[in-house]
Design an enzyme around this catalytic site. Structure first.
Site, PDB file in Angstrom:
ATOM      1  N   HIS A 182      59.025  16.094  27.653  1.00 11.05           N
ATOM      2  CA  HIS A 182      57.791  15.346  27.348  1.00 11.05           C
ATOM      3  C   HIS A 182      57.932  13.885  27.797  1.00 11.05           C
ATOM      4  O   HIS A 182      57.049  13.343  28.460  1.00 11.05           O
ATOM      5  CB  HIS A 182      57.506  15.438  25.837  1.00 11.05           C
ATOM      6  N   GLU A 183      59.065  13.268  27.450  1.00  8.61           N
ATOM      7  CA  GLU A 183      59.284  11.866  27.834  1.00  8.61           C
ATOM      8  C   GLU A 183      59.332  11.714  29.349  1.00  8.61           C
ATOM      9  O   GLU A 183      58.813  10.744  29.902  1.00  8.61           O
ATOM     10  CB  GLU A 183      60.589  11.331  27.215  1.00  8.61           C
TER      11      GLU A 183
ATOM     12  N   HIS B  21      55.932  11.413  30.789  1.00  8.37           N
ATOM     13  CA  HIS B  21      55.389  10.047  30.783  1.00  8.37           C
ATOM     14  C   HIS B  21      55.854   9.275  32.017  1.00  8.37           C
ATOM     15  O   HIS B  21      55.102   8.519  32.611  1.00  8.37           O
ATOM     16  CB  HIS B  21      55.855   9.293  29.527  1.00  8.37           C
TER      17      HIS B  21
ATOM     18  N   GLU C 288      49.522  11.268  25.864  1.00  6.31           N
ATOM     19  CA  GLU C 288      50.354  12.211  25.092  1.00  6.31           C
ATOM     20  C   GLU C 288      50.010  13.652  25.458  1.00  6.31           C
ATOM     21  O   GLU C 288      50.891  14.488  25.647  1.00  6.31           O
ATOM     22  CB  GLU C 288      50.190  11.991  23.591  1.00  6.31           C
TER      23      GLU C 288
ATOM     24  N   ASP D 119      52.554  16.317  27.161  1.00  7.02           N
ATOM     25  CA  ASP D 119      52.759  17.643  26.577  1.00  7.02           C
ATOM     26  C   ASP D 119      52.470  18.730  27.617  1.00  7.02           C
ATOM     27  O   ASP D 119      53.217  19.698  27.748  1.00  7.02           O
ATOM     28  CB  ASP D 119      51.830  17.856  25.370  1.00  7.02           C
TER      29      ASP D 119
HETATM   30 ZN    ZN Z   1      54.842  10.800  24.243  1.00  6.16          ZN
END
Ligand code: ZN
Length: 424
Positions: free
Chosen positions: A285-286, A289, A363, A367
């Site tokens: 997930h990170e 980003h 976010e 995801d």
């Molecule tokens: Zn996040």
């Protein structure tokens, strides 16, 4: 007639307070409603645990009402009764008594800031102590000891004493010599300052508070390294940070410039996730980003905001009305900046809302990125284990649209469960 800046600021502060309290009341009412577990969480978390989370949120909410009420009274009184000009005058007197020339604006400003810092410590401290050592303690969420708290506070003050004076002096000199391009110079200074901070923070400042140790060799390390290299992420170092000394929050973050990236895992995250897969999912997930340039977009947006802010400041910085309205008979640079920051209160709610709106979209995208890599299930499992996520089960839609930087747990699980990605 002089524009009544101070009265306008107090008025807007009140309006903002009323607006935010209305949202708080809506959220409070939502928290009081009985919660039944959404289908996605049935069998995953117990009703007892859910009730405990709800009781905690209600406690926090009650506390928040008191805190906000006291804060708005204190803030208005500080302005209406001229506390700031009083501290400014007193700091001049203190300075004279030590034999330093109070005409020197930099020394005078630093003494004023020391006074203002003590003032804000006195007013904020009781709330922080109660929230951490009474409310969080009651629910077993607080991991911080009083001794650790005192040490942290001393370290924070030392940092302010070391870093504050050169920064304040630089800002004053830039404003005094800035001329027509003042806003650009100020922005340039803040830009360089933020790059320097990002560089030294992990190396010099973070280690003052936490211990970072390299993640030992093993399955987890190997899996993260494989994932990073498959995405061409230039992973230089992989750390674990002992966040469990302060909170039960479990997370991971990335930092570093260009080709020199590091990943930091909270020790809580590793302890709470029942298998390696869940930790790797959080990292995925990170990395989403990063791959989708979210940090860069937010950074650029922030820079634009800063230029606009300084542009506005350059317009009013010599306004005698502004200073006089707040009770100052001289026009010190940093005071001007502080007063100007008060006058932008009306736009703050828009900035907060816009920022959170974008953050929530990011976010979902991160995801979806992890989902595409096949981490939908373990990511969902790890999200459920993150405390704080559960309070969102009773979220009021208005409240969450304004305050939440992350979508609620149910929204995220639903998006992870969807058969097709919206992003595809
Ligand atoms: Zn996040």
């Amino acid at each position: 007639m002089a524009f009544p800046y101070m009265e306008a600021v107090v008025g807007f502060m009140m309006l903002k307070y009323i607006f935010e309290t209305y949202l708080d009341l809506r959220q409070h009412a939502a928290l009081k409603l009985p919660t039944s577990l959404p289908k996605t969480l049935e069998g995953v978390i117990s009703q007892t645990y859910l009730e405990k989370c709800r009781a905690y949120s209600i406690d926090k909410s009650n506390f928040h009402f008191v805190k906000q009420f006291v804060t708005i009274i204190m803030d208005s009184a500080t302005l209406l009764f001229g506390v700031l000009p009083w501290i400014w005058k007193k700091s001049g007197v203190v300075l004279e008594s030590t034999g330093v020339d109070a005409e020197n604006e930099i020394y005078h400003t630093l003494t004023f800031l020391a006074g203002a810092m003590i003032w804000s410590q006195i007013t904020d401290l009781p709330f922080y102590l109660y929230s951490t050592f009474v409310i969080e303690e009651r629910y077993g969420i607080n991991k911080q000891t009083v001794w650790l708290f005192i040490k942290d506070m001393i370290k924070g003050m030392m940092l302010a004493i070391i870093i504050g004076p050169p920064v304040v002096a630089a800002i004053i000199l830039i404003v005094q010599k800035g001329g027509p391009y003042l806003a650009i110079y100020l922005w340039g200074f803040m830009f360089v300052l933020s790059l320097v901070t990002m560089t030294i923070y992990p190396v010099l400042i973070a280690p003052l508070y936490n211990k970072l140790t390299p993640l030992p060799e093993g399955e987890l390390r190997a899996r993260i390294e494989t994932l990073a290299s498959s995405l061409n992420f230039p992973l230089k170092k992989l750390f674990v940070v002992d966040e469990s000394t302060r909170s039960t929050c479990s997370n991971a973050y990335l930092y570093g410039f260009y080709k020199n990236k590091r990943i930091v895992l909270y020790d809580n995250l590793i302890q709470k996730c029942k298998n390696v897969e869940e930790v790797v999912a959080v990292v995925a997930h990170e990395l989403g980003h990063w791959k989708l340039n979210h940090t860069v977009y937010l950074f650029v947006a922030f820079q634009v905001l800063i230029i606009l802010l300084f542009g506005g400041y350059a317009l009013v910085k010599n306004s005698k009305d502004l200073f006089m309205s707040f009770g100052f008979d001289s026009q010190p640079t940093l005071i001007g900046l502080m007063l100007y920051m008060q006058t932008i209160i009306p736009v703050l709610p828009l900035i907060i809302f816009g920022h959170n709106f974008v953050r929530r979209a990011f976010e979902f995208q991160a995801d979806a990125f992890a989902k595409k890599l096949g981490y939908s299930k373990p990511l969902g499992d790890s999200l459920v284990k993150q405390e704080g996520n559960l309070s969102g089960l009773n979220a009021d839609p208005w409240y969450s649209a304004y305050h939440y930087s992350h979508p609620t747990l149910v929204e995220r699980l639903a998006a992870l469960d969807e058969p097709h990605n919206k992003a595809d």
